[in-house]
Structures are given as C-alpha cells and as structure tokens.
Design a protein around this motif. Sequence first.
Motif, short mmCIF file in Angstrom:
data_model
loop_
_atom_site.label_atom_id
_atom_site.label_comp_id
_atom_site.label_asym_id
_atom_site.label_seq_id
_atom_site.Cartn_x
_atom_site.Cartn_y
_atom_site.Cartn_z
N ALA A 45 113.12 34.23 -16.90
CA ALA A 45 113.25 33.91 -15.48
C ALA A 45 112.73 32.52 -15.18
O ALA A 45 113.34 31.78 -14.37
N ASP A 46 111.63 32.12 -15.79
CA ASP A 46 111.13 30.76 -15.59
C ASP A 46 112.13 29.72 -16.12
O ASP A 46 112.39 28.69 -15.47
N ALA A 47 112.69 29.98 -17.30
CA ALA A 47 113.67 29.05 -17.84
C ALA A 47 114.92 28.97 -16.96
O ALA A 47 115.45 27.88 -16.71
N CYS A 48 115.37 30.12 -16.46
CA CYS A 48 116.54 30.12 -15.59
C CYS A 48 116.24 29.43 -14.26
O CYS A 48 117.09 28.74 -13.69
N ARG A 49 115.02 29.58 -13.75
CA ARG A 49 114.65 28.90 -12.52
C ARG A 49 114.65 27.38 -12.72
O ARG A 49 115.08 26.61 -11.83
N ARG A 50 114.16 26.94 -13.86
CA ARG A 50 114.21 25.50 -14.16
C ARG A 50 115.64 25.01 -14.29
O ARG A 50 115.98 23.89 -13.84
N ASP A 51 116.51 25.83 -14.87
CA ASP A 51 117.92 25.44 -14.96
C ASP A 51 118.55 25.31 -13.58
O ASP A 51 119.34 24.38 -13.33
N CYS A 52 118.21 26.23 -12.68
CA CYS A 52 118.74 26.14 -11.32
C CYS A 52 118.25 24.87 -10.62
O CYS A 52 119.03 24.17 -9.93
N ASP B 75 129.39 23.50 -8.23
CA ASP B 75 128.85 24.62 -7.45
C ASP B 75 129.01 25.94 -8.21
O ASP B 75 128.19 26.86 -8.05
N HIS B 76 130.03 26.03 -9.02
CA HIS B 76 130.21 27.25 -9.82
C HIS B 76 129.07 27.42 -10.82
O HIS B 76 128.57 28.55 -11.01
N ASP B 77 128.66 26.30 -11.43
CA ASP B 77 127.52 26.39 -12.36
C ASP B 77 126.27 26.86 -11.65
O ASP B 77 125.50 27.67 -12.18
N LEU B 78 126.05 26.35 -10.43
CA LEU B 78 124.87 26.78 -9.67
C LEU B 78 124.96 28.25 -9.29
O LEU B 78 123.96 28.98 -9.37
N ALA B 79 126.15 28.73 -8.91
CA ALA B 79 126.31 30.14 -8.55
C ALA B 79 126.07 31.04 -9.75
O ALA B 79 125.42 32.09 -9.64
N VAL B 80 126.57 30.63 -10.92
CA VAL B 80 126.35 31.43 -12.13
C VAL B 80 124.87 31.46 -12.49
O VAL B 80 124.31 32.52 -12.85
N ALA B 81 124.20 30.32 -12.39
CA ALA B 81 122.78 30.27 -12.71
C ALA B 81 121.95 31.09 -11.73
O ALA B 81 121.02 31.81 -12.12
N LEU C 295 123.03 33.69 -9.99
CA LEU C 295 123.31 35.11 -10.27
C LEU C 295 122.52 35.60 -11.48
O LEU C 295 121.97 36.72 -11.47
N ARG C 296 122.44 34.78 -12.50
CA ARG C 296 121.66 35.15 -13.68
C ARG C 296 120.18 35.26 -13.32
O ARG C 296 119.48 36.17 -13.81
N LEU C 297 119.69 34.35 -12.48
CA LEU C 297 118.29 34.43 -12.06
C LEU C 297 118.03 35.70 -11.25
O LEU C 297 117.00 36.37 -11.43
N GLN C 298 118.93 36.05 -10.36
CA GLN C 298 118.77 37.28 -9.59
C GLN C 298 118.78 38.51 -10.49
O GLN C 298 118.01 39.46 -10.29
N THR C 299 119.62 38.48 -11.52
CA THR C 299 119.67 39.60 -12.45
C THR C 299 118.35 39.73 -13.21
O THR C 299 117.82 40.84 -13.39
#
Length: 803
Positions: A544-551, A571-577, A579-583
């Motif tokens: 989650a920390d890594a995905c938050r940094r990616d966002c 914007d698609h990359d941001l939406a995918v990131a 969504l992955r963070l929410q998961t």
Amino acid sequence: MPDTEDQNAPTASGTARQADAFAAGTDRTSPRLYSMTTRYTDQFLAGEEGPDLLCDDPIAALHFALTASTNSPLAVSCSTTTDGRTWTRLPLHDLHADADRALQQTVKPPMYPYPDSSSPRPLDALRQLVEHAQADWLDAALRRPVDEASTWIPDEPADNDWIRAGQLWAAVWGGAPAEPVLEQLTARFPNPPYTQGKELLRDQASAVVEAIGLAHAPAVGDDFVQLHTAWLLLHELDTMTVAPQYEPGTDLGTPRRLLLERIAARHPDTAVTSAAARDQPNAPALQAAAHAYLDRILPLWPHFPAWTEQARSDYTQEVDDLRSSEPRPSGPPETEAQAALRTALAPLAEPAALPHHAAAALWRSHSGRATEQAGWDMATLSARINDLALAHAEGGDARTQAEQNLTAVSKFHHEHVHTHAARGHLRSLATSLDSLDKAYRTLTDGIWSIAQDRRDQHDSAERPWNGYDEQQATADLKPAVQTGETRLEHLRQRHFELTQHALTDLLPQLRDLPPTSHRAYTMRNHIAPLDLLRRDLNELARLADACRRDCDEIRTRLDKGPGFGKAFATDHDLAVAELRLQTLQRRYADTQNEFALSVTVGRTFDRLRTPPPSEHADATKPAGAMESGLHRSRRAGATGHSQAAMTALRAAANQDFDRWAQPFAPAYVPPPTEQRDGRVARQGAAESKSSDVERKGNLIDQLNQRVAAGPAPDSAEYSDLAELDAVPPADIDFDQLAAEAKDRIAAAADAAEQRAAELRDRLHEGAQDRAAASHQPHAPHQHDQAQSAAHQHNIPGGRAPGQ
C-alpha cells in the motif's frame, strides 16, 4: 388429439398458480445462497450424511439436486439465505423456479461482491444440461423394482409407473415436466414413444398441482367432495410415494393442513364443534382433536360405516371431556426475584446444532477475507458448470474432462467450506458464551438492586439494620440465583458439547489429539493463523505504501509533466493506480478484522479444548455429593487441601523447624569435621541428629508421665505440700521463701555459666585441632612435566596443549 400448445397451456397456468402460492411474500430479486444437503435413506447408511453443496448459482444447485437423487437413496434438502445469518427452508419446487428465472438471465447476479465478473453464460447449453438431468430423474422414477423383495426392473414401465412418476414430479419439482424432457424420456425406451404414458404423467402432475392450488386458494364456496378428493390425493402421495426419500425436499404438509382446516369447517361431525371452539379457552385442544379424527376417518370415508362409527364415538367422548375439564389454576403471583430471573433468561434458548453450511456462511458474513475467497470459489464453480454444459453437447472425452474439472473444483471448495465452518462454529460459541455472561450479570444486577431496595426501605430510626433483617430480606433471592446459575451452567455445557461435536465432525483428528500436544497446537494455528495474518499485514502495508507513492508520482507527472527519461502519464494510469490502492487498503482492513476475529477464535478454541472449572459446578451435583463436598472443604480448612495433605504439610514443617533449631539447643555438640581437597565435610551429622532427637523424645515422655501421674504420696514434694497445708497461712515466712528462691536461681545461673564455659573450651580445642591438622606437612608428590602442565593450564583429562 389436441395439439401441443393446448396441452401445455393448463400446465403452465397451474405451475404459475403453485409458484405464486408458495412464493408469496418472498423476495426473488436479491441473490441468495443455497445450501444443498443430503442424507442416505437405505437400510445400510440410514441417517448418514451424503454429499453437499454451498453455492449462489440456482442452476448449479438444481443440477446437484437432480443428479444426487437419481439412482441413489439420498434425501435432498435445500435451505437459503440472503445475509448468511438467517436461513429458511426452501422446497425443491421453489429451487426449480429460481433456476428457470436464472436460465433467462445472461449474467448471474453474484452473492458476494468479489470478484466482479460479468461474463455471459451459455443459456442454451445450460438449459439442455438441466433437461438431460430431469430426464434422468424421471427415468429413475419410472424404473422401479416390481416389489420390495425383488430387484428385477421391467424394460417397459406400466401405467401405474407413469402415474406415480407424474405425481412425484409435481410434488417435488412443481408443475409438469417440459415437452423436451418428455421427448428425451420416451426416446430411451426400445418401443415407439409412449404417447399414452406421457398423457398419464402430465394429467397426474396437473391433478397434484390443482390440489395444491386449491389448498392455497381463498375459502369461498368450497365443495366438500372436491376438498376431500384433493386431500385424499395429497395424503396418499405423501404417505405412499414421497416419503421418505423426497419428503425433506417437499412441502406437502402445508397444503394438507390447509385442506384439513377447511374440511373440518364443513364436515357434519366437526362443523359444529369447530364453530363453537372459537370461544372456548381450550380451543387449540379441540381443534387438534378434530384434525386427529379427520385424519383417522377421511382415508376410508364414507366407506366402512362401522369403523367410522367407532371413531365418531371416541371423538365425541374426547370433545365432552375437553369441554368439561376446568382450566388449570394460574398459580401464585410472580415474585420480584422470579421476575428478575425470567428477564435474565428470556433471551436464552436451548441451543441447537448449527449446520456446517450455516456456520461457514456466518463466518463469511463477518470476515472480508473469507467473503472474497468464497466469491472466487463460487465464480470458479459457475465457470465449471458452464464448461460442463458446453461439453455436454459435444460428448465424449470433453464431457468426461469437464466432469473431472467440476469434481476437482468442488473438492477444493469443500475444503474452504470446512475451514470456514470450523471458524464459524467457534465464533458462534464465543457469541453464545458472551450472551450467557451477559445474562448472568443481568441476573446478579437485578437481584442486588432488589436487595438494595429492601435495605433502603428499612427505617433506621426505629432500629438499626442487623443480620436477621438481611437474612429475611434475601431469603427468597438465593433460590432464584441458584436456579439461574444452574440453568446458565446447563446451557454453557450444552454449547460446549455441540461445538465439540461439530469440530470433531469437521476435523476428525481432534478426537485423538491431547490438548497440549504439538499437533493440537498446529491445528489451532490452522484455525486461527495469527502468524500468517501478521505477515500478510506487513506485506499489505508495504504494498500500500508503494502504491501510494506511485499514485503521488503519477499525479506529479500529470501536473508538471514527465521528468527526463520518464514516460508520460495519463488519467487512465492514475485511475488504475488508485483502484489498486483502494483494493490494497480494503484487503488490509479485512486482514485487520480477520486478525481480531482469529484472536477470539483461538481463545475460544483453547476454552473448548481445556475448559476451565465451572464456578457453579456444585449446583448441578446431587444433594449428597454436594453436602459431602461442603464437609470436605470444612475439614480441609481455608486452603482447600485434603486432611492427608494438611497432615503431611504439618509434618514437613515440624521436621524443617527441628532441623533449623537443632544448632541452638543447649546440649548441641557440633559434629567433627575434616578437610579434604579444600572442602569441609561433616562426619556423623546424621548420627548426632538422631541421638539428639531421641534424647528430646525421652525427656518429653518423662515430663508427660510426671504430669499425668502427679507426685507420689510418699515423695518429698508431697510431704512439703502436706506440711504447708497443715501450717496456718499466718505463720508462713515469705522472706525465707523468697531467699530460698533466689538461691535456687543463682545456683541455676552458675550451672548454666559453667556449662557455657565448657562448651567454649571444647569449641576452642576443636578449632586448634583443625588448625594443627591443616598445617601438617604432606609427602611430596611426584609430578611429571605433562601433569604439571595439565594442572597449570587446568585442562580436563590431564593433557597439555599440543599433546
């Protein structure tokens, strides 16, 4: 002959009426979870559990029910739930209706939100698969042995077989079978299609549907003969054909009861009694008597008038007895203590065994991780059902492979269901124990409040509150507390027994595992995997920390543009990131909840395997056993030890006291000592101790004898006492007596000082002897170079370094 459409029209309307009658008040739009269970009904495995299935797909559930009850002595039952906690029994004809509605939906609505799959289903292939299973079921219903003593099955079914199959199909699955099903059925026989057999089957199925519909129809303008015919058809069907294999999946008891109530209001023997029983205080008993009378005479009515007359006279006598009987007195009024007891025990009921599927669904309703796992399992199961439907049309090896894949997925799903069921049973036990503790606190709080109110009502100005008042105020409270404790202890033990039986049924190895063994600890880690959950929490937090940094990096690239050597972000990359963070965040929260639930489950498992001693165990013992225990505790004392244990403790304490007090005795002589290799060893300590103890024992015996016997008549003490008694009290010289006492005391002091000097001299001489012995020259030892080196380096074995 009428055409096919005219023949199917009344059947469809009858099926619709039956479905509307049975499904009144039920919600069919929300997805449901189906629990399919089976039990053997043959003479060898009667009562044993068979295969089961837990799924959210009505098509898969219907296919399982059809295949399980075909050519096998299995009674299939179905239950359903929408939330995983409240289960209701579902007849198989309602399951059939749910499957028909599912065959009209391209996408199956899932019970669980994960995974989010919206792939279309092969409806035509699924419909053909279900129709083939229905034809197999009817074929098995037609091909029955000629009698119970023979296993021979005729090649061509008789007319009675077609009639029985039609009635049985309508009672179990509702309505009449579809025309494609009948075509597949008749094509299996060597002779040309049985047109007459199909007509008999369809007509009997329609008759059963009309009888069920009449039972659920409004009671307006009823015909007694029509009601009797419908009831007789359902009665014979329920007692002769349906029971016992198909009884758990049907609901013929409800229409039979409704018809019987309407018949009782119109039968000449029960009409007057039923109308007058509404105002009677014992109306339920009168109604039950009328129903029992009708159950007895309707199968043979109006034939056999002699037998009917005997039943009528028995019924009349029973009604007269019920009318003449007086209602039972209500009893004494309820006291405050009894009201508090009833309030505390009202939410509690006698526990019942929780089915495994219900326990698994209960755990999944609390655990997010289990919900996600169940969603993936059921999505995979539905996919394998779709594959089987597609392979069924092809046949050959493809169908065999599809059946093997479905079996493997079902087995893997059963393992997850058993694990979740074990955790669900423990979770249910923890909730039940909390409820019992809450009820006990409610009871004690209510009793204490009643006692405090009685103390507050006392007038202290008249006289103070004393122990007698306390006893009188709490005399009726103690029986209520004891009754409540006994009831709570019974419920607690019952919960433990049911959960233990359920766990040993799911995990048979628990029967032979000691509670403190390593395998039991491994089984506990399997049920409550705290170490695994800790690792998952750490890994999810890292991801989650890594995905938050990616966002954050993607947002930065969207705002300021990409840096050197980096690609553009969309914007698609941001939406995918995101969504992955929410998961990941959802899974982290589910894992935290799972960890808390597992802690509770692990503690409950420990309490189940090694239950603590009950606080109210004596309340459930017989009176004699309880009294003997009370006497035993009084004899043992406040510590609770037995009499033998207390005696042993006293003896050990006295022995230790004598051993530690021995050096301080006046006649104590220290044992001789000698020095060996720098260590002091006392010799003769045991002999000195035994002789000293023997001397003290002799002295104590002499004193006890003198005290018990008293002075002899001719002794000097007796003479002195006689002379003192003979002398008048006025002639006693107290100064002389005091002087003599001082002399005796001085003599005793001199003797004690002389004894002490002797002891000091002996100690001094002993010290001088020991000092002289320690300074005596020893013979020179012959050491070689290796021994000297060994002593110098202090090496065990007498070897020098390098040798």
